[in-house]
Design an enzyme around this catalytic site. Sequence first.
Site: not given
Length: 429
Positions: A10, A13-14, A16, A33, A132, A201, A205, A302
């Site tokens: 994917g 939105t997320v 990107s 890391v 969540v 939704d 959560k 967002g």
Amino acid sequence: MKAISIGLLGLGTVGSGVVQIIKNHQDKLMHQVGCPVEIKKILVNDLHKTRSAEINTQVLTNNPDDILQDPEIDVVIEVMGGVEETKKYLQSALQSGKHVVTANKDLMALHGSELLKLASENGCDLFYEASVAGGIPILRGLVDGLASDRITQLMGIVNGTTNFILTKMSSEGLAYEDVLKEAQELGFAEADPTSDVEGLDAARKMTILATLGFSMHIDLEDVKVSGITQITEEDLRYGKQMGYTMKLIGNAHREGEKVEVSVQPTFLSNNHPLASVQNEYNAVYVYGEAVGETMFYGPGAGSLPTATAVVSDLVGVIKNLRLGVNGRSAVAPQYPKRLKDDSEKYSKYFLRIHVQDEVGVFAEITSIFAKYGVSFEKILQMPVTKNETAEIVLVTHQASLTDIEDILVELKDLSAVKEVKSSYKVVRK
Ligand code: NAP
Ligand code: HSE
């Protein structure tokens, strides 16, 4: 040091946001890391779409096997959404020994325990912080920060769309449909906003939160859900007059060994910590027996806020890789599921009733409440409106859900009652 190789499912939105954070925070990631992190392949639907993310288009694919069957990919980050097809992809990734990070609450609420079991059987991590409350580190807050405590209550504003709608309706007097449109344009609402406004939704959560917070496996169907579509401007106005703010509240409450989980529009007293959470912001109020009250607040959706949670999970996976302890951090629920009956669920209630404006009606109404031993905390009777109708607005003292449901049935049967316009839970600080 060999780079950690990521397969991203994917690039919306997320996705990107994930690309942007991995690119812009490479130094910090390297410091945390000890090795570079690179995105090797990205699964999308449409290879020709214009992308906001800065990527080499060569990494795009529409064949999931380019990620799932690639032995060089160490971690799969799933930010594509969906349930059944996505579940198969994640099962395949885990069976191939790939660690998984997901933002998918729909999937985790429905199949989380099965996938977590598969992950641990394969020595893999499966982390889902972003599922969540977006950028708020609430899941780690519960399983790490509050690991030593016994949590008895989780109350959350965990859907940004509905909080945005209620805030605007309440503060600016805007109509529901106009504000929903604005939330869609701003990108908080799901593609089909039904699950936002009908409370599903938030219920997904709360399923995840209650399972972790109470260490008890809670299923989505255990959550009593109602959404915000029936709320009117009159309800909000009367609530305001009585010192309340309307919020869509996810409530998970444990008393003794039994729990209840619900999502419903709730009038909060204005001094409640959740009453001041505005617009698309989320917050989760957590009560622990030892710690007392805590509250986690921040952006619940967002691109970059959600991606922060995703990439922080990735850091957790890579740290575990270096320690050789992947697949060992998920803790199976400690307690068998025990749910409260409706007769054990207590709350105060706000009711708004339209009645015939004539002598004796008020006495008839109060006698029904008296029969169930439910008394009033506040009552307002409004001047006659039209058609010889009077409006009664009342707030009860604590009543069981069974009693309030029976009272509503009896009220509706009274010939003097024209309509029970609304009923909501009331929570005071
Ligand atoms: P989105 O903008 O709709 O992006 C979905 C991405 O996945 C797109 O790039 C799409 O490809 C790709 N995709 C979807 N189905 C696919 C399929 N069957 N095969 C290949 N590629 C597929 O979604 P999003 O808002 O980023 O949300 C992603 C996930 O994060 C969801 O589970 C959501 O619930 C969760 N989440 C989102 C937010 C948020 O603020 N948006 C917050 C928390 C959690 P194309 O680009 O080619 O269409
Ligand atoms: N539609 C969701 C919300 C996105 O409004 O909170 C984040 O899960």
